[in-house]
Design a protein around this motif. Structure first.
Motif, PDB file in Angstrom:
ATOM      1  N   THR A   1       0.830  -1.197   0.000  1.00 26.38           N
ATOM      2  CA  THR A   1       0.000   0.000   0.000  1.00 26.38           C
ATOM      3  C   THR A   1       0.866   1.249   0.000  1.00 26.38           C
ATOM      4  O   THR A   1       1.799   1.369   0.793  1.00 26.38           O
ATOM      5  N   THR A   2       0.581   2.186  -0.903  1.00 26.41           N
ATOM      6  CA  THR A   2       1.280   3.456  -0.896  1.00 26.41           C
ATOM      7  C   THR A   2       0.869   4.235   0.340  1.00 26.41           C
ATOM      8  O   THR A   2      -0.306   4.361   0.656  1.00 26.41           O
ATOM      9  N   LYS A   3       1.834   4.761   1.069  1.00 25.37           N
ATOM     10  CA  LYS A   3       1.558   5.433   2.326  1.00 25.37           C
ATOM     11  C   LYS A   3       1.011   6.833   2.099  1.00 25.37           C
ATOM     12  O   LYS A   3       1.503   7.590   1.264  1.00 25.37           O
ATOM     13  N   LEU A   4      -0.003   7.160   2.878  1.00 27.92           N
ATOM     14  CA  LEU A   4      -0.634   8.476   2.814  1.00 27.92           C
ATOM     15  C   LEU A   4       0.057   9.423   3.790  1.00 27.92           C
ATOM     16  O   LEU A   4       0.170   9.123   4.979  1.00 27.92           O
ATOM     17  N   THR A   5       0.546  10.546   3.303  1.00 29.88           N
ATOM     18  CA  THR A   5       1.178  11.523   4.188  1.00 29.88           C
ATOM     19  C   THR A   5       0.575  12.910   4.055  1.00 29.88           C
ATOM     20  O   THR A   5       0.685  13.713   4.972  1.00 29.88           O
ATOM     21  N   THR A   6      -0.067  13.215   2.921  1.00 27.07           N
ATOM     22  CA  THR A   6      -0.637  14.548   2.747  1.00 27.07           C
ATOM     23  C   THR A   6      -1.993  14.492   2.055  1.00 27.07           C
ATOM     24  O   THR A   6      -2.276  13.583   1.283  1.00 27.07           O
ATOM     25  N   ILE A   7      -2.823  15.471   2.375  1.00 24.11           N
ATOM     26  CA  ILE A   7      -4.044  15.738   1.638  1.00 24.11           C
ATOM     27  C   ILE A   7      -3.814  17.068   0.934  1.00 24.11           C
ATOM     28  O   ILE A   7      -3.670  18.107   1.579  1.00 24.11           O
ATOM     29  N   ASP A   8      -3.748  17.022  -0.386  1.00 24.14           N
ATOM     30  CA  ASP A   8      -3.429  18.229  -1.144  1.00 24.14           C
ATOM     31  C   ASP A   8      -4.645  19.121  -1.356  1.00 24.14           C
ATOM     32  O   ASP A   8      -4.526  20.348  -1.388  1.00 24.14           O
ATOM     33  N   SER A   9      -5.812  18.495  -1.516  1.00 21.55           N
ATOM     34  CA  SER A   9      -7.027  19.274  -1.767  1.00 21.55           C
ATOM     35  C   SER A   9      -8.237  18.379  -1.566  1.00 21.55           C
ATOM     36  O   SER A   9      -8.110  17.164  -1.441  1.00 21.55           O
ATOM     37  N   ILE A  10      -9.397  19.004  -1.538  1.00 19.97           N
ATOM     38  CA  ILE A  10     -10.641  18.247  -1.554  1.00 19.97           C
ATOM     39  C   ILE A  10     -11.464  18.740  -2.745  1.00 19.97           C
ATOM     40  O   ILE A  10     -11.375  19.903  -3.144  1.00 19.97           O
ATOM     41  N   THR A  11     -12.205  17.813  -3.326  1.00 22.01           N
ATOM     42  CA  THR A  11     -13.079  18.138  -4.452  1.00 22.01           C
ATOM     43  C   THR A  11     -14.521  17.969  -4.000  1.00 22.01           C
ATOM     44  O   THR A  11     -14.913  16.898  -3.552  1.00 22.01           O
TER      45      THR A  11
ATOM     46  N   ASP B   1      -1.760  11.641  -1.512  1.00 17.18           N
ATOM     47  CA  ASP B   1      -0.602  11.106  -2.223  1.00 17.18           C
ATOM     48  C   ASP B   1      -0.515   9.589  -2.158  1.00 17.18           C
ATOM     49  O   ASP B   1       0.536   9.015  -2.383  1.00 17.18           O
ATOM     50  N   ALA B   2      -1.641   8.940  -1.852  1.00 17.04           N
ATOM     51  CA  ALA B   2      -1.609   7.479  -1.723  1.00 17.04           C
ATOM     52  C   ALA B   2      -2.441   6.772  -2.770  1.00 17.04           C
ATOM     53  O   ALA B   2      -2.759   5.595  -2.628  1.00 17.04           O
ATOM     54  N   GLY B   3      -2.818   7.479  -3.839  1.00 18.34           N
ATOM     55  CA  GLY B   3      -3.582   6.834  -4.888  1.00 18.34           C
ATOM     56  C   GLY B   3      -5.055   6.724  -4.567  1.00 18.34           C
ATOM     57  O   GLY B   3      -5.561   7.356  -3.641  1.00 18.34           O
ATOM     58  N   ALA B   4      -5.757   5.909  -5.340  1.00 18.45           N
ATOM     59  CA  ALA B   4      -7.202   5.800  -5.228  1.00 18.45           C
ATOM     60  C   ALA B   4      -7.601   4.660  -4.294  1.00 18.45           C
ATOM     61  O   ALA B   4      -7.084   3.549  -4.392  1.00 18.45           O
ATOM     62  N   PHE B   5      -8.517   4.957  -3.379  1.00 13.50           N
ATOM     63  CA  PHE B   5      -9.086   3.935  -2.509  1.00 13.50           C
ATOM     64  C   PHE B   5     -10.358   4.506  -1.877  1.00 13.50           C
ATOM     65  O   PHE B   5     -10.665   5.693  -2.017  1.00 13.50           O
ATOM     66  N   THR B   6     -11.100   3.664  -1.194  1.00 21.75           N
ATOM     67  CA  THR B   6     -12.299   4.086  -0.480  1.00 21.75           C
ATOM     68  C   THR B   6     -12.177   3.648   0.968  1.00 21.75           C
ATOM     69  O   THR B   6     -11.815   2.493   1.245  1.00 21.75           O
ATOM     70  N   ASP B   7     -12.460   4.539   1.892  1.00 21.46           N
ATOM     71  CA  ASP B   7     -12.273   4.214   3.308  1.00 21.46           C
ATOM     72  C   ASP B   7     -13.491   3.460   3.860  1.00 21.46           C
ATOM     73  O   ASP B   7     -14.482   3.245   3.146  1.00 21.46           O
ATOM     74  N   PRO B   8     -13.449   3.003   5.117  1.00 29.37           N
ATOM     75  CA  PRO B   8     -14.547   2.193   5.653  1.00 29.37           C
ATOM     76  C   PRO B   8     -15.907   2.889   5.672  1.00 29.37           C
ATOM     77  O   PRO B   8     -16.946   2.211   5.729  1.00 29.37           O
ATOM     78  N   ASP B   9     -15.925   4.209   5.630  1.00 33.85           N
ATOM     79  CA  ASP B   9     -17.186   4.947   5.649  1.00 33.85           C
ATOM     80  C   ASP B   9     -17.628   5.388   4.256  1.00 33.85           C
ATOM     81  O   ASP B   9     -18.578   6.156   4.122  1.00 33.85           O
ATOM     82  N   GLY B  10     -16.935   4.891   3.227  1.00 38.79           N
ATOM     83  CA  GLY B  10     -17.344   5.169   1.861  1.00 38.79           C
ATOM     84  C   GLY B  10     -16.802   6.449   1.273  1.00 38.79           C
ATOM     85  O   GLY B  10     -17.258   6.875   0.203  1.00 38.79           O
ATOM     86  N   PHE B  11     -15.816   7.069   1.929  1.00 43.58           N
ATOM     87  CA  PHE B  11     -15.232   8.290   1.376  1.00 43.58           C
ATOM     88  C   PHE B  11     -14.211   7.943   0.301  1.00 43.58           C
ATOM     89  O   PHE B  11     -13.338   7.100   0.489  1.00 43.58           O
ATOM     90  N   GLU B  12     -14.337   8.626  -0.821  1.00 42.28           N
ATOM     91  CA  GLU B  12     -13.512   8.360  -2.000  1.00 42.28           C
ATOM     92  C   GLU B  12     -12.214   9.178  -1.951  1.00 42.28           C
ATOM     93  O   GLU B  12     -12.248  10.386  -1.709  1.00 42.28           O
ATOM     94  N   TRP B  13     -11.110   8.511  -2.156  1.00 41.68           N
ATOM     95  CA  TRP B  13      -9.797   9.156  -2.241  1.00 41.68           C
ATOM     96  C   TRP B  13      -9.237   8.977  -3.648  1.00 41.68           C
ATOM     97  O   TRP B  13      -9.492   7.971  -4.309  1.00 41.68           O
ATOM     98  N   ALA B  14      -8.478   9.978  -4.082  1.00 36.93           N
ATOM     99  CA  ALA B  14      -7.826   9.922  -5.391  1.00 36.93           C
ATOM    100  C   ALA B  14      -6.420  10.478  -5.268  1.00 36.93           C
ATOM    101  O   ALA B  14      -6.096  11.199  -4.315  1.00 36.93           O
ATOM    102  N   GLY B  15      -5.570  10.154  -6.244  1.00 36.37           N
ATOM    103  CA  GLY B  15      -4.236  10.709  -6.259  1.00 36.37           C
ATOM    104  C   GLY B  15      -4.286  12.223  -6.430  1.00 36.37           C
ATOM    105  O   GLY B  15      -5.217  12.768  -7.008  1.00 36.37           O
ATOM    106  N   ALA B  16      -3.266  12.891  -5.926  1.00 34.48           N
ATOM    107  CA  ALA B  16      -3.248  14.357  -5.925  1.00 34.48           C
ATOM    108  C   ALA B  16      -3.374  14.945  -7.321  1.00 34.48           C
ATOM    109  O   ALA B  16      -3.947  16.026  -7.491  1.00 34.48           O
ATOM    110  N   GLY B  17      -2.871  14.258  -8.334  1.00 32.74           N
ATOM    111  CA  GLY B  17      -2.904  14.802  -9.684  1.00 32.74           C
ATOM    112  C   GLY B  17      -4.124  14.400 -10.480  1.00 32.74           C
ATOM    113  O   GLY B  17      -4.250  14.764 -11.653  1.00 32.74           O
ATOM    114  N   GLU B  18      -5.023  13.653  -9.895  1.00 29.78           N
ATOM    115  CA  GLU B  18      -6.187  13.148 -10.644  1.00 29.78           C
ATOM    116  C   GLU B  18      -7.333  14.152 -10.674  1.00 29.78           C
ATOM    117  O   GLU B  18      -7.445  14.984  -9.795  1.00 29.78           O
TER     118      GLU B  18
END
Length: 210
Positions: free
Chosen positions: A5-15, A193-210
């Motif tokens: 798993t790519t490690k998450l260290t930053t949240i660059d933005s929210i959409t 910065d950890a790529g795309a995944f969905t957390d246990p509560d259904g929140f969507e994550w994406a890579g910073a450049g996506e």
């Protein structure tokens, strides 16, 4: 195959999803002076009631809270809780025209100078159904816990433009003055910065450049 798993260290933005992204962009610029930390996308995914998260604007003193709170209301936000003193500081809660809930707060109870519009931190607070499970999920993703007590978790994210915390969903809804019930899309994507995944509560994550 590499399954690490790519490690998450930053949240660059929210959409944020918005029916009218241009209008929403104007709101955030006028209300809080936000730029690239908040992105907008056109979407009409079904969503009802509480979306399970809040965004917090953290500032240095009560005068700054008042300035930003008033400008948000002037820009079209609805007041959920007026700006006032509390046990932990001074703050208020508004709901943006796109439906996202924003807390504007400071831990200080006294002003130390003239009001400014300087934002010290932005924090995404996720309302988790099982705080312990969500905490373990994010720790496994590489985040370190800065504070943890009861149903609240604050993650350490030095250098991250946006902080991350967890709170029991019902407690978070009560804090901001809305009913806890809600269903459908959260209408938010978190860009880190950890790529795309969905957390246990259904929140969507994406890579910073996506």
């Amino acid at each position: 195959m590499n399954t690490e798993t790519t490690k998450l260290t930053t949240i660059d933005s929210i959409t944020l999803d918005a029916a009218d992204p241009d209008a929403a962009a104007r709101f955030y610029a006028d209300a809080f002076g936000l730029g690239p930390q908040v992105r907008l996308r056109a979407a009409d995914a079904p969503s009802s009631g509480f979306r399970g998260f809040t965004m917090s604007v953290i500032v240095s003193q009560p005068a700054d809270v008042t300035s930003l709170f008033d400008s948000a209301v002037a820009a079209g936000a609805s007041v959920l809780k007026p700006a006032e003193k509390s046990l932990w500081g001074f703050g208020g809660v508004v709901q943006a025209p796109d439906g996202a809930i924003w807390q504007v707060a400071t831990s200080s109870k006294k002003d130390t100078g003239p009001a400014t519009r300087t934002i010290d931190n932005l924090v995404l607070l996720i309302g988790a159904e099982d705080v312990g499970a969500s905490k373990r999920f994010y720790v496994d993703r590489g985040l370190a816990v800065a504070k943890s007590f009861g149903s609240y978790v604050d993650f350490a994210a030095p250098g991250s433009p946006i902080g991350l915390g967890l709170y029991k969903r019902r407690a978070l809804a009560k804090t901001v003055g809305v009913a806890a019930e809600g269903s459908g899309s959260h209408r938010i994507r978190i860009n880190g910065d950890a790529g795309a995944f969905t957390d246990p509560d259904g929140f969507e994550w994406a890579g910073a450049g996506e």
